[in-house]
Design an enzyme around this catalytic site. Structure first.
Site, PDB file in Angstrom:
ATOM      1  N   GLU A  41      21.120 -98.007  -7.439  1.00  0.00           N
ATOM      2  CA  GLU A  41      22.295 -97.598  -7.916  1.00  0.00           C
ATOM      3  C   GLU A  41      22.088 -97.057  -9.452  1.00  0.00           C
ATOM      4  O   GLU A  41      21.429 -97.815 -10.409  1.00  0.00           O
ATOM      5  CB  GLU A  41      23.218 -98.848  -7.830  1.00  0.00           C
TER       6      GLU A  41
ATOM      7  N   ARG B  53      26.874 -94.209 -16.595  1.00  0.00           N
ATOM      8  CA  ARG B  53      27.044 -94.609 -18.099  1.00  0.00           C
ATOM      9  C   ARG B  53      26.662 -93.680 -18.986  1.00  0.00           C
ATOM     10  O   ARG B  53      26.601 -93.468 -20.147  1.00  0.00           O
ATOM     11  CB  ARG B  53      26.589 -96.028 -18.570  1.00  0.00           C
TER      12      ARG B  53
ATOM     13  N   LYS C 197      32.030-105.522  -5.286  1.00  0.00           N
ATOM     14  CA  LYS C 197      31.236-105.923  -6.247  1.00  0.00           C
ATOM     15  C   LYS C 197      32.234-107.038  -7.075  1.00  0.00           C
ATOM     16  O   LYS C 197      33.182-106.924  -7.383  1.00  0.00           O
ATOM     17  CB  LYS C 197      31.069-104.765  -7.364  1.00  0.00           C
TER      18      LYS C 197
END
Length: 209
Positions: free
Chosen positions: A38, A42, A126
């Site tokens: 993953e 960001r 999540k």
């Protein structure tokens, strides 16, 4: 995607500042036995990193994390991402991800958010921020009313080698998301051997759990 995640039970949460690190990092993870990544959106390097990994390593299930905007979902898909995650639950992002053909896992923390995600057709969620949100105890309570629905979660946030087993022993947990074995300092130093060692260690601990 769910089957592959269930097989490994660990999803590395990766922050890359330089796309040049993407391919050697992927090689290090593969050498450690892990074929899931993953890459979080960001940094400005995320899109190009995903593009490089997906092009060179088609055997890796590569996803995009921290997808907060519609444009990011589309860019992630164009770069080759096969799944996406977010820290929170945004119905618009879920809708766009579905239209783009990306398996999407929104972030949840409360019963209401779990039910909203279920209503949107999301079954792999999540759980974030895991430790701050109550950790294993909170997940046990959530599993009571929702475990029978087939919902599975990937706890992320505060997961380490010391506590991963306690999470993975819960039937509602599909896998854990962690960054301790792909730490930014190790990536910056190009310490691929250490990342491979830590990956093997993490997978062994997950297998025991």
């Amino acid at each position: 995607m769910i089957d592959r995640i269930l097989a490994k039970r660990i999803v590395p949460v990766i922050v890359l500042d330089d796309p040049a690190s993407a391919e050697p990092l992927a090689e290090a993870l593969l050498a450690g036995g892990l074929d899931i990544m993953e890459v979080t959106f960001r940094t400005a390097a995320a899109e190009e990193s995903i593009r490089r990994i997906s092009a060179r390593f088609p055997e890796i299930l590569v996803g995009a994390g921290t997808l907060l905007e519609i444009e990011q979902v589309k860019r992630a898909k164009d770069a080759g991402a096969q799944f996406g995650l977010a820290p929170g639950l945004n119905p618009k992002i879920v809708e766009v991800a579905r239209a783009e053909g990306i398996q999407f896992s929104p972030g949840v923390m409360t019963p209401s958010e779990v039910e909203q995600a279920m209503a949107l057709g999301c079954k792999l969620l999540k759980f974030f921020p895991a430790e701050t949100a109550g950790g294993v105890g909170m997940l046990k309570n959530l599993a009571g009313p929702y475990g029978h629905t087939g919902v599975k979660v990937i706890p992320t946030g505060g997961i380490t080698s010391a506590n991963l087993a306690s999470y993975l022993k819960l039937p509602v947990v599909a896998a854990i998301g962690g960054s301790w074995f792909v730490d930014k300092a190790l990536i910056a130093a190009g310490d691929w051997k250490e990342i491979t060692r830590l990956t093997k260690e993490a997978l062994a601990a997950a297998a025991q759990a």
